[in-house]
Design a protein around this motif. Structure first.
Motif, mmCIF file in Angstrom:
data_model
loop_
_atom_site.group_PDB
_atom_site.id
_atom_site.type_symbol
_atom_site.label_atom_id
_atom_site.label_comp_id
_atom_site.label_asym_id
_atom_site.label_seq_id
_atom_site.Cartn_x
_atom_site.Cartn_y
_atom_site.Cartn_z
ATOM 1 N N SER B 64 15.386 -43.069 10.903
ATOM 2 C CA SER B 64 14.104 -42.514 10.471
ATOM 3 C C SER B 64 13.219 -43.618 9.925
ATOM 4 O O SER B 64 13.684 -44.708 9.643
ATOM 5 C CB SER B 64 14.318 -41.483 9.363
ATOM 6 N N VAL B 65 11.952 -43.295 9.799
ATOM 7 C CA VAL B 65 11.015 -44.209 9.152
ATOM 8 C C VAL B 65 10.372 -43.466 7.981
ATOM 9 O O VAL B 65 9.972 -42.314 8.124
ATOM 10 C CB VAL B 65 9.921 -44.679 10.137
ATOM 11 N N TRP B 66 10.344 -44.123 6.847
ATOM 12 C CA TRP B 66 9.698 -43.545 5.665
ATOM 13 C C TRP B 66 8.448 -44.364 5.345
ATOM 14 O O TRP B 66 8.497 -45.593 5.354
ATOM 15 C CB TRP B 66 10.606 -43.624 4.439
ATOM 16 N N VAL B 67 7.369 -43.673 5.032
ATOM 17 C CA VAL B 67 6.174 -44.363 4.553
ATOM 18 C C VAL B 67 5.746 -43.720 3.238
ATOM 19 O O VAL B 67 5.584 -42.503 3.164
ATOM 20 C CB VAL B 67 5.018 -44.291 5.574
ATOM 21 N N THR B 68 5.617 -44.531 2.215
ATOM 22 C CA THR B 68 5.251 -44.020 0.892
ATOM 23 C C THR B 68 3.884 -44.534 0.470
ATOM 24 O O THR B 68 3.598 -45.719 0.621
ATOM 25 C CB THR B 68 6.291 -44.478 -0.152
ATOM 26 N N LEU B 69 3.070 -43.644 -0.048
ATOM 27 C CA LEU B 69 1.788 -44.041 -0.621
ATOM 28 C C LEU B 69 1.848 -43.823 -2.126
ATOM 29 O O LEU B 69 2.309 -42.787 -2.583
ATOM 30 C CB LEU B 69 0.638 -43.187 -0.068
ATOM 31 N N LYS B 70 1.409 -44.812 -2.848
ATOM 32 C CA LYS B 70 1.407 -44.663 -4.307
ATOM 33 C C LYS B 70 0.242 -45.435 -4.904
ATOM 34 O O LYS B 70 -0.099 -46.515 -4.450
ATOM 35 C CB LYS B 70 2.727 -45.179 -4.887
ATOM 36 N N ARG B 71 -0.316 -44.837 -5.945
ATOM 37 C CA ARG B 71 -1.388 -45.510 -6.665
ATOM 38 C C ARG B 71 -0.759 -46.505 -7.621
ATOM 39 O O ARG B 71 0.139 -46.166 -8.387
ATOM 40 C CB ARG B 71 -2.171 -44.465 -7.438
ATOM 41 N N SER B 72 -1.231 -47.737 -7.547
ATOM 42 C CA SER B 72 -0.610 -48.758 -8.383
ATOM 43 C C SER B 72 -1.603 -49.858 -8.717
ATOM 44 O O SER B 72 -2.525 -50.141 -7.962
ATOM 45 C CB SER B 72 0.595 -49.352 -7.644
ATOM 46 N N SER B 73 -1.399 -50.477 -9.862
ATOM 47 C CA SER B 73 -2.259 -51.600 -10.247
ATOM 48 C C SER B 73 -1.644 -52.925 -9.790
ATOM 49 O O SER B 73 -2.264 -53.975 -9.915
ATOM 50 C CB SER B 73 -2.449 -51.610 -11.757
ATOM 51 N N LEU B 74 -0.415 -52.857 -9.281
ATOM 52 C CA LEU B 74 0.339 -54.034 -8.827
ATOM 53 C C LEU B 74 0.565 -55.035 -9.972
ATOM 54 O O LEU B 74 0.709 -56.227 -9.746
ATOM 55 C CB LEU B 74 -0.351 -54.736 -7.651
ATOM 56 N N LYS B 75 0.555 -54.510 -11.175
ATOM 57 C CA LYS B 75 0.777 -55.384 -12.331
ATOM 58 C C LYS B 75 1.949 -54.845 -13.129
ATOM 59 O O LYS B 75 2.255 -53.661 -13.082
ATOM 60 C CB LYS B 75 -0.474 -55.409 -13.217
ATOM 61 N N SER B 76 2.554 -55.724 -13.915
ATOM 62 C CA SER B 76 3.662 -55.275 -14.749
ATOM 63 C C SER B 76 3.125 -54.512 -15.948
ATOM 64 O O SER B 76 1.930 -54.538 -16.247
ATOM 65 C CB SER B 76 4.465 -56.473 -15.231
ATOM 66 N N LYS B 77 4.022 -53.836 -16.636
ATOM 67 C CA LYS B 77 3.631 -53.050 -17.795
ATOM 68 C C LYS B 77 3.020 -53.962 -18.872
ATOM 69 O O LYS B 77 2.040 -53.607 -19.525
ATOM 70 C CB LYS B 77 4.857 -52.336 -18.364
ATOM 71 N N VAL B 78 3.623 -55.132 -19.028
ATOM 72 C CA VAL B 78 3.141 -56.100 -20.021
ATOM 73 C C VAL B 78 1.699 -56.501 -19.703
ATOM 74 O O VAL B 78 0.820 -56.490 -20.556
ATOM 75 C CB VAL B 78 4.053 -57.343 -20.048
ATOM 76 N N GLN B 79 1.488 -56.844 -18.428
ATOM 77 C CA GLN B 79 0.142 -57.243 -18.003
ATOM 78 C C GLN B 79 -0.864 -56.127 -18.233
ATOM 79 O O GLN B 79 -1.995 -56.370 -18.652
ATOM 80 C CB GLN B 79 0.155 -57.607 -16.520
ATOM 81 N N ARG B 80 -0.405 -54.901 -17.936
ATOM 82 C CA ARG B 80 -1.295 -53.750 -18.087
ATOM 83 C C ARG B 80 -1.648 -53.534 -19.561
ATOM 84 O O ARG B 80 -2.791 -53.256 -19.899
ATOM 85 C CB ARG B 80 -0.639 -52.486 -17.506
ATOM 86 N N ASN B 81 -0.632 -53.667 -20.428
ATOM 87 C CA ASN B 81 -0.871 -53.500 -21.856
ATOM 88 C C ASN B 81 -1.842 -54.554 -22.382
ATOM 89 O O ASN B 81 -2.707 -54.255 -23.197
ATOM 90 C CB ASN B 81 0.449 -53.571 -22.633
ATOM 91 N N LYS B 82 -1.666 -55.759 -21.881
ATOM 92 C CA LYS B 82 -2.565 -56.849 -22.284
ATOM 93 C C LYS B 82 -4.008 -56.507 -21.934
ATOM 94 O O LYS B 82 -4.910 -56.646 -22.760
ATOM 95 C CB LYS B 82 -2.156 -58.139 -21.552
#
Lengths: 103, 159
Positions: B64-82
Motif C-alpha cells: 500500500s501507499v500512505w500519504v499524510t497531510l499535516k499542518r506543521s511549522s517544521l520547527k522544534s518545540k524549543v524553537q517555537r517557544n522562543k
C-alpha cells in the motif's frame, strides 16, 4: 474504530476536527492497488474518523477534500473553504459536460 | 466542447511531463536507498512527486501507499517557544509525507505554492488509482446485480 459510511458526514466531521485542533490533526490517505481499496483517515490522536471505498467515483470526491485540506493546512484553519470548493465546482463542470450527459 | 478539449489536452501534456522528468531522479534515489530506510528526507516539490509516482508504480503487485497531510511549522518545540516568547508569528506550512512501508519521503507546501502542488498531486492520484471500480452505466438497468457479481468474484485475500 467504525468507518463513517456517508461521505458528506465524513467531510464535515473531519474539517470540524481539524479546526478544533489544527496543530495535531493529520489527514491520511491509504491506497492499496492490489485490492483496489482506498481508506481515508483523519485523527487528532484522540478521535479518529475513517472512510473507505473501492469506487473510482469516490476518488474524485477525495480530490476535493485533498484540496480543502491543502488550503486549510497551508493557509491556516480560518481560510474560506467555500472559495476552494467553488473553484473546484467550476473546474468540474466542463468535464461533466464532456461526459455526455446530454446524450 | 471547448472546455473538454482543453482539459484533455492538459491531461495529456501533464501525463507526458511526469514520466519524462522521472529518470533524472532515479539514479539519485537508487544511490541513497539505504539512507531512506532509516530516515525521512525532506524533498523539493518535484522530486517528491517523482518519488511518489514510483512508489505507486512499485506497489501495484502488493503493498500500500500512505500519504499524510499535516499542518506543521517544521520547527522544534524549543524553537517555537522562543518565537512565541519573542512575540513573533509562527509560520505554518503543510507537511506532506508519503510511505510505502519501506521508505518515507516528505515535502512541505506553503500558502504560495500549495495550489500548484495539489494540481500535480491530483494528476498523479488520478493516473495511479486505476484499481478502483468504475461505476457501470447503470442508469436504469439493475445496479444491484452488478454489485453482487463484483462481490462474488473477490480477489484472493493472501498474495
Amino acid at each position: 474504530m467504525v468507518y463513517i459510511t456517508e461521505w458528506d458526514k465524513f467531510v464535515e466531521q473531519s474539517i470540524e476536527l481539524f479546526r478544533a485542533d489544527p496543530d495535531s490533526t493529520r489527514y491520511v490517505m491509504k491506497y492499496r492497488h492490489c485490492d483496489g481499496k482506498l481508506v481515508l483517515k483523519v485523527t487528532d490522536n484522540r478521535q479518529c474518523l475513517k472512510y473507505k471505498t473501492d469506487q473510482a467515483q469516490e476518488a474524485k470526491k477525495m480530490e476535493k477534500l485533498n484540496n480543502m485540506f491543502f488550503a486549510l493546512m497551508a493557509r491556516g484553519p480560518d481560510v474560506d473553504l467555500s472559495e476552494v470548493t467553488g473553484k473546484e465546482q467550476m473546474d468540474a463542470q466542463p468535464t461533466k459536460k464532456g461526459r455526455g450527459r446530454k446524450q | 466542447m471547448f472546455y473538454l478539449s482543453v482539459s484533455i489536452l492538459l491531461f495529456i501534456v501533464l501525463s507526458f511531463w511526469f514520466p519524462s522528468t522521472r529518470p533524472k531522479q532515479r539514479p539519485l534515489s537508487f544511490l541513497h536507498q539505504n539512507h531512506y530506510i532509516s530516515t525521512m528526507v525532506l524533498l523539493q516539490l518535484d522530486p517528491f512527486l517523482n518519488e511518489l509516482t514510483s512508489m505507486f508504480e512499485r506497489s501495484t503487485e502488493k503493498g500500500s501507499v500512505w500519504v499524510t497531510l499535516k499542518r506543521s511549522s517544521l520547527k522544534s518545540k524549543v524553537q517555537r517557544n522562543k518565537l512565541a516568547t519573542a512575540g513573533e508569528a509562527i509560520e505554518y506550512r503543510c507537511l506532506i509525507r508519503a510511505t510505502d512501508g519501506k521508505k518515507t519521503i516528505s515535502t512541505s507546501v506553503g500558502p504560495k505554492d500549495h495550489q500548484r502542488f495539489q494540481a500535480s498531486y491530483a494528476t498523479i492520484l488520478k493516473a495511479h488509482m486505476t484499481a478502483l471500480k468504475k461505476r457501470e452505466r447503470k442508469d436504469k438497468k439493475k445496479p444491484s446485480e452488478a454489485d453482487k457479481r463484483e462481490g462474488g468474484s473477490k480477489r484472493q485475500k493472501k498474495s
